[in-house]
Design an enzyme around this catalytic site. Structure first.
Site, PDB file in Angstrom:
ATOM      1  N   ASN A  44      -4.082  -1.854  10.393  1.00 56.83           N
ATOM      2  CA  ASN A  44      -3.885  -2.323  11.768  1.00 56.83           C
ATOM      3  C   ASN A  44      -2.463  -2.860  11.866  1.00 56.83           C
ATOM      4  OD1 ASN A  44      -6.663  -2.107  13.109  1.00 56.83           O
ATOM      5  ND2 ASN A  44      -7.102  -3.066  11.119  1.00 56.83           N
ATOM      6  N   GLU A  45      -1.581  -1.966  12.297  1.00 50.83           N
ATOM      7  CA  GLU A  45      -0.156  -2.275  12.350  1.00 50.83           C
ATOM      8  C   GLU A  45       0.164  -3.072  13.631  1.00 50.83           C
ATOM      9  OE1 GLU A  45       1.534  -1.767   9.810  1.00 50.83           O
ATOM     10  OE2 GLU A  45       1.359   0.246   8.972  1.00 50.83           O
ATOM     11  N   PRO A  46       1.380  -3.652  13.713  1.00 52.17           N
ATOM     12  CA  PRO A  46       1.754  -4.366  14.934  1.00 52.17           C
ATOM     13  C   PRO A  46       1.419  -3.531  16.170  1.00 52.17           C
ATOM     14  CG  PRO A  46       3.433  -4.663  13.278  1.00 52.17           C
ATOM     15  CD  PRO A  46       2.436  -3.692  12.690  1.00 52.17           C
ATOM     16  N   THR A  95       5.649   0.266   6.484  1.00 51.29           N
ATOM     17  CA  THR A  95       4.498   0.595   5.631  1.00 51.29           C
ATOM     18  C   THR A  95       4.732   1.928   4.927  1.00 51.29           C
ATOM     19  OG1 THR A  95       3.033  -0.593   7.131  1.00 51.29           O
ATOM     20  CG2 THR A  95       1.990   1.026   5.686  1.00 51.29           C
ATOM     21  N   THR A 145       4.268  -5.710   7.304  1.00 50.29           N
ATOM     22  CA  THR A 145       4.301  -5.694   8.777  1.00 50.29           C
ATOM     23  C   THR A 145       3.301  -6.700   9.354  1.00 50.29           C
ATOM     24  OG1 THR A 145       2.573  -4.010   8.825  1.00 50.29           O
ATOM     25  CG2 THR A 145       4.865  -3.231   8.890  1.00 50.29           C
TER      26      THR A 145
END
Ligand code: F6R
Length: 273
Positions: free
Chosen positions: A164-166, A183, A158
């Site tokens: 720390n995802e979108p 994820t 991602t």
């Protein structure tokens, strides 16, 4: 001695994001392990501690293996080392097979002479109402330890660093986050089925990572090629949190040829002499 050329190492000259390309993941891992060892020894010679930011996942395993080898064969001591891991699933018990606590013990800490009280990972067992205070304390502890000297990173499909995802903001700090579906699907290999993959995690923030004095991101394999290219070439934004690493004063990507395959050939200079 093997020359850099012999391991197929090429270096991008652009100041925006140095990318070093290696023929084999093992070569990249040895290179990072050597850098970490040199930092630890330099600090030990000055009677100072060395603060490492660590990652889990399949990518850094060979870095830990090489550091363990250096501990056994080259007397590398971790006595002066303090560690902070990026993240942990939430909720999860430390003894659970998929916990990052267990991962780090099995792949690294059980095999070296680090002082256990110098090891820090976000706890997956904190009561929900105490999580935000706990996360503030984690940040405080990093600061009180003198800040992270070198942060080791992988990258998720991602574009996450840590978890720390979108959508993660540049100024984000350690906090509870929701995991992206991509994820969670990637974690099915560890948990056995999607239902068992936690929905949440505690992660250092983007800002926490950016405050490290050096950042070394490893990416290997064809499945990372597209996200590596986007992290390096896309506009800097929360849509792809790894883009925030650009502009850090001492960041480096260490990739193998498979992970570098979407970058244009002109991207890489001639092999380092
Ligand atoms: C792990 C972490 C993640 C991983 C990333 C890549 O602590 O923070 O960002 O680095 O998901 O995972 P692997 O290495 O398994 O491909």
């Amino acid at each position: 001695m093997q020359s850099p050329d012999a391991v197929g190492m090429t270096h991008r000259t652009s100041p925006s994001m140095p990318v070093v390309r290696f023929r084999e993941p093992a070569d990249a891992c040895k290179r990072v392990a050597a850098e970490i060892a040199s930092l630890i020894r330099q600090r030990a010679a000055e009677s100072r501690r060395c603060v490492l930011g660590l990652a889990t996942g399949s990518t850094p395993i060979r870095v830990y293996r090489e550091l363990i080898r250096m501990h056994r064969e080259e007397r590398l001591s971790f006595f002066n080392v303090v560690t902070f891991n990026l993240d942990e699933y939430y909720p999860i018990k430390p003894e659970s097979a998929q916990s990052y606590h267990r991962f780090m013990s099995e792949h690294f800490f059980n095999h070296i002479d680090i002082i256990r009280s110098n090891v820090h990972l976000p706890k997956g067992t904190v009561e929900l109402e105490n999580v935000s205070g706990y996360c503030r304390d984690y940040e405080e502890l990093i600061l009180r330890s003198g800040g992270i000297d070198l942060q080791l990173l992988g990258i998720g499909r991602t574009g996450h660093v840590g978890f720390n995802e979108p959508g993660a903001k540049r100024d984000s700090r350690t906090r509870l986050v929701r995991l992206d579906t991509v994820t969670r699907n990637d974690a099915v290999k560890d948990f056995g089925d999607l239902e068992r993959v936690p929905l949440l995690a505690i992660t250092m923030g983007v800002e926490t990572i950016l405050q490290a004095r050096r950042i070394r991101l490893l990416a290997f394999g064809e499945h990372k090629a597209r996200i590596v290219q986007q992290a390096i070439e896309n506009r800097i934004s929360s849509a792809l949190p790894a883009t925030f690493l650009r502009g850090h004063r001492d960041v480096q990507y260490l990739v193998d040829y498979d992970a570098a395959q979407c970058l244009p050939p002109s991207f890489f200079g001639t092999p380092l002499q």
